[in-house]
Design an enzyme around this catalytic site. Structure first.
Site, mmCIF file in Angstrom:
data_model
loop_
_atom_site.group_PDB
_atom_site.id
_atom_site.type_symbol
_atom_site.label_atom_id
_atom_site.label_comp_id
_atom_site.label_asym_id
_atom_site.label_seq_id
_atom_site.Cartn_x
_atom_site.Cartn_y
_atom_site.Cartn_z
ATOM 1 N N CYS A 304 19.515 -21.939 -31.300
ATOM 2 C CA CYS A 304 18.472 -22.343 -30.350
ATOM 3 C C CYS A 304 18.902 -23.558 -29.534
ATOM 4 O O CYS A 304 19.466 -24.500 -30.086
ATOM 5 C CB CYS A 304 17.209 -22.768 -31.088
ATOM 6 S SG CYS A 304 16.517 -21.491 -32.095
ATOM 7 N N ARG A 403 10.227 -13.077 -24.055
ATOM 8 C CA ARG A 403 10.085 -14.009 -25.177
ATOM 9 C C ARG A 403 10.080 -15.438 -24.626
ATOM 10 O O ARG A 403 9.419 -16.321 -25.124
ATOM 11 C CB ARG A 403 11.264 -13.823 -26.135
ATOM 12 C CG ARG A 403 11.122 -14.531 -27.454
ATOM 13 C CD ARG A 403 12.240 -14.121 -28.405
ATOM 14 N NE ARG A 403 11.910 -14.466 -29.763
ATOM 15 C CZ ARG A 403 12.205 -15.636 -30.318
ATOM 16 N NH1 ARG A 403 12.840 -16.542 -29.649
ATOM 17 N NH2 ARG A 403 11.848 -15.872 -31.567
HETATM 18 P P1 XMP Z 1 18.566 -19.352 -37.778
HETATM 19 O O1 XMP Z 1 18.667 -20.843 -37.933
HETATM 20 O O2 XMP Z 1 18.221 -18.672 -39.063
HETATM 21 O O3 XMP Z 1 17.333 -19.120 -36.779
HETATM 22 O O4 XMP Z 1 19.787 -18.778 -37.147
HETATM 23 C C1 XMP Z 1 16.894 -17.846 -36.396
HETATM 24 C C2 XMP Z 1 15.627 -17.956 -35.576
HETATM 25 O O5 XMP Z 1 15.869 -18.598 -34.315
HETATM 26 C C3 XMP Z 1 14.918 -18.144 -33.349
HETATM 27 N N1 XMP Z 1 15.649 -17.751 -32.143
HETATM 28 C C4 XMP Z 1 15.812 -18.521 -31.061
HETATM 29 N N2 XMP Z 1 15.296 -19.734 -30.746
HETATM 30 N N3 XMP Z 1 16.464 -19.655 -28.695
HETATM 31 C C5 XMP Z 1 15.620 -20.298 -29.538
HETATM 32 O O6 XMP Z 1 15.142 -21.401 -29.219
HETATM 33 C C6 XMP Z 1 17.010 -18.437 -28.943
HETATM 34 O O7 XMP Z 1 17.777 -17.893 -28.146
HETATM 35 C C7 XMP Z 1 16.650 -17.840 -30.173
HETATM 36 N N4 XMP Z 1 16.959 -16.640 -30.731
HETATM 37 C C8 XMP Z 1 16.339 -16.621 -31.931
HETATM 38 C C9 XMP Z 1 14.176 -16.984 -33.962
HETATM 39 O O8 XMP Z 1 12.904 -17.452 -34.338
HETATM 40 C C10 XMP Z 1 15.035 -16.614 -35.167
HETATM 41 O O9 XMP Z 1 14.335 -15.988 -36.195
#
Ligand code: XMP
Length: 494
Positions: A304, A403
């Site tokens: 993120c 999203r």
């Molecule tokens: P981890 O830390 O487990 O997090 O890799 C996965 C979660 O991150 C969110 N997610 C995003 N958040 N930009 C964001 O700000 C993104 O591009 C993005 N893609 C995923 C999502 O909630 C996921 O479960």
């Protein structure tokens, strides 16, 4: 006025800001129970859910999670039909009853029976006349006669006395019936009409997954993601058999989304989980829509960039606890989404009120995550990318664009999008069940230290100590070069 904004700002904390205090304990880790409620109507056996991301969860990952007692959320960066197919694959794989039964007519020849069994690689066929089971034929029946009388009729050699079961027969009962009657296949009938077939092999295989997450019919539980306003998709996923539908959105605390969630709830049977949020006010407002679960996390994820690009977010332990304070009053489960790196993080998330955690990076790079292994400098990797990354927003059906509230008119152009995520690779990690085994082992160890027998008990008993960055430095291995990588403490960095 402005300086007050800063002076009165609360502190926000995350995983590395605290440890849990060891406490007097008569709990052995092996006795810890990890079952948990993840939505109003669903319980699973381990508090682990895989992220609805296109490099994390399609059917293969959802099956792996369900087998071990967790849950997968099928991502939505694909067409509705493709997503329906993924749901169906999960449901079929966890279904003991084979529904597309291959049958033969009593008037068919023995040679035909042999050919069908060879082609389909099966060892027996129910013999069916106008839907009604009138016999069963196996390779054992065919073998002695195939050379001498290949044109003989199936009805001449089939077993007429067919042992059948009904849809309500449990796997244990079916196994007893199969043993008693020394048969390997049991047609499932409804009023004499065949609706499926159970095989001994499948029943016995089911015993390999005693912890699996299953629906009322014994099939694997599966969830799927939809956009905040995509009712058509939500209804299609519901029809396809998704048990839980997750509204997947970077910022769900919006009146328009909350209102639309009510419409979605009225139109689906599945439970509706909604997110993401990070404050107690958001929890209050979303729960007014009577959703069945809340998902917490604004910007903690490993891919993120929301907090950097928008300057907005709440450190994850503070976010979880703020939402859980409200959700507990309504008895609605909380899923902590993002930022988990170790089993200790999962335990801390549960201790501050999460009922389950959602994992992206920890499950990306496993055998079951979508995508191929790439080899770089002789080491194996798999792709992992944020759903708000340029690649995800312009690939697939561009789920990331809504999203992250980005309207794309005309052909998608990179230059017109403002990403909130990055794209990269993570080391290849082998099968997901090995990761899950280590995570659950770590959670159980944590509960043992805190004297908690289950998640509810942990939420009551766990006490925290605030630590400094030197406390965290001391917590990691130090003053040596690790020579043997531990399965729950990866040191392979890129
Ligand atoms: P981890 O830390 O487990 O997090 O890799 C996965 C979660 O991150 C969110 N997610 C995003 N958040 N930009 C964001 O700000 C993104 O591009 C993005 N893609 C995923 C999502 O909630 C996921 O479960």
């Amino acid at each position: 006025m402005f300086s007050e904004k800063l002076n009165n700002a609360p502190m926000g904390y995350t995983f590395d800001d605290f440890l849990m205090l060891p406490s007097v304990s008569s709990v052995e880790p092996k006795d810890v129970k990890t079952t948990t409620q993840i939505s109003r109507n669903y319980r699973i056996n381990i508090p682990i859910i895989s992220s609805a991301m296109d490099t994390v969860t399609e059917a293969e990952m959802a099956i792996a999670l369900a087998q071990e007692g967790g849950l997968g959320i099928i991502h939505r960066n694909m067409t509705i039909n493709e997503q329906i197919n993924e749901i169906k694959k999960v449901k079929r794989s966890g279904d003991l009853t084979i529904r597309d039964v291959i049958t033969i007519s009593p008037d068919a020849s023995i040679k035909e029976a042999q050919e069908i069994m060879d082609e389909e690689e099966i060892s027996g066929l129910p013999v069916v006349e106008e839907g009604i089971v009138v016999g069963i034929i196996s390779r054992r029946d065919v073998k002695p006669i195939i050379n001498s009388d290949p044109q003989g009729k199936v009805s001449d050699i089939m077993t007429e006395d067919v042992v059948t079961v009904s849809e309500s027969t449990t796997p244990e009962e079916a196994l007893d019936i199969a043993y008693e009657n020394k048969v390997e296949r049991l047609p499932v009938v409804d009023d004499g009409v065949i609706v499926g077939i159970l095989t001994m092999r499948d029943i016995l295989e089911r015993k390999n997954f005693p912890n699996a997450s299953r629906d009322g019919k014994g099939r694997f539980l599966v969830a799927a993601a939809t956009g905040p306003f995509d009712l058509e998709r939500a209804m299609a996923l519901d029809d396809a058999g998704a048990d839980i539908i997750a509204i997947d959105c970077a910022h769900a605390h919006k009146p328009s989304i909350i209102n639309f969630a009510k419409t979605m709830k009225d139109n689906i049977d599945a439970d509706l989980i909604m997110g993401n949020i990070a404050t107690s006010q958001a929890a209050e407002d979303l729960l007014a829509a009577e959703v069945d679960g809340l998902k917490v996390g604004i910007g903690p994820g490993s891919i993120c960039t929301t907090r950097i690009i928008a300057g907005v977010g709440v450190p994850q332990l503070t976010a979880i606890s703020s939402v859980a304070d409200v959700a507990k009053e309504y008895e609605i489960p909380v899923i902590a989404d993002g930022g988990i790196r170790y089993s200790g993080d999962v335990a801390k998330a549960l201790a501050v009120g999460a009922d389950a955690v959602m994992l992206g990076s920890l499950l990306a790079g496993t055998h079951e995550s979508p995508g191929d292994i790439v080899i770089m400098n002789g080491r194996k990797f798999k792709q992992y990318r944020g759903m708000g990354s340029l690649g995800a927003m312009t690939g697939g059906v561009g789920a990331g664009t809504d999203r992250y509230f980005q309207e794309v008119k005309g052909p998608m152009k990179h230059a017109k999008l403002v990403p909130e995520g990055v794209e990269g690779v993570v080391p290849y990690k082998g099968p997901a069940n090995e990761i899950l085994f280590q995570l659950i082992g770590g959670i159980k160890a944590s509960f043992g230290y805190c004297g908690a027998i289950d998640i509810k008990d942990m939420q009551k008993k766990a006490k925290f100590v605030r630590i400094t960055s030197s406390g965290m430095t001391e917590s990691h291995p130090h003053d040596l070069t690790i020579t043997n990588e531990s399965p729950n403490y990866p040191t392979t960095r890129l």
